[in-house]
Motif scaffolding. Structure first.
Motif: not given
Length: 131
Positions: A85-89, A106-123, A125-129
């Motif tokens: 709740e309140r995240f968007k605000v 987010f930049d560091l997460l994409s550099e440290n990417q592992n097999h649990q999430y893809t770069l597409e997942d990260l992209e 999620l970046k849009k949500v943020y």
């Protein structure tokens, strides 16, 4: 002196722990707290208490203490924090400098990417943020 934090069982306990962490600006204790809780429980534990200061100490703690050990846990926390709740605000009220801190994580997460999430997942999620 280091804060001692036990695993919160409800939103009230979590709120008390967050207030203590925030008051002391103890990023290590905040990271310990985040490591103790199941990311999917974050929206319930945060309840309607998410604020800019809290979002930022979470971001800083995730980056400083958890990213190197467990990038997947960092991704999961970012994912579930966006469901709170309140995240968007809170997001709308972040300054340019604060948004840059989020972007950096987010930049560091994409550099440290592992097999649990893809770069597409990260992209997506970046849009949500809104990055």
């Amino acid at each position: 002196e280091k804060l001692f934090i036990s695993a919160p069982t409800n939103a009230y306990d979590f709120g008390q722990a967050i207030n203590a962490v925030n008051a002391s600006k103890d990023k290590c204790a905040c990271a310990d707290l985040l490591a103790m809780i199941e990311p999917s429980k974050l929206p319930v534990l945060l309840s309607n208490k998410l604020e800019g200061e809290i979002l930022l100490i979470f971001i800083q703690s995730l980056e400083c203490y958890l990213l190197g050990k467990n990038p997947d846990l960092v991704y999961q926390h970012l994912f579930y924090m966006s469901k709170a709740e309140r995240f968007k605000v809170v997001l709308a009220l972040l300054s340019k400098k604060e948004k840059e801190q989020v972007q950096q994580l987010f930049d560091l997460l994409s550099e440290n990417q592992n097999h649990q999430y893809t770069l597409e997942d990260l992209e997506s999620l970046k849009k949500v943020y809104e990055l």
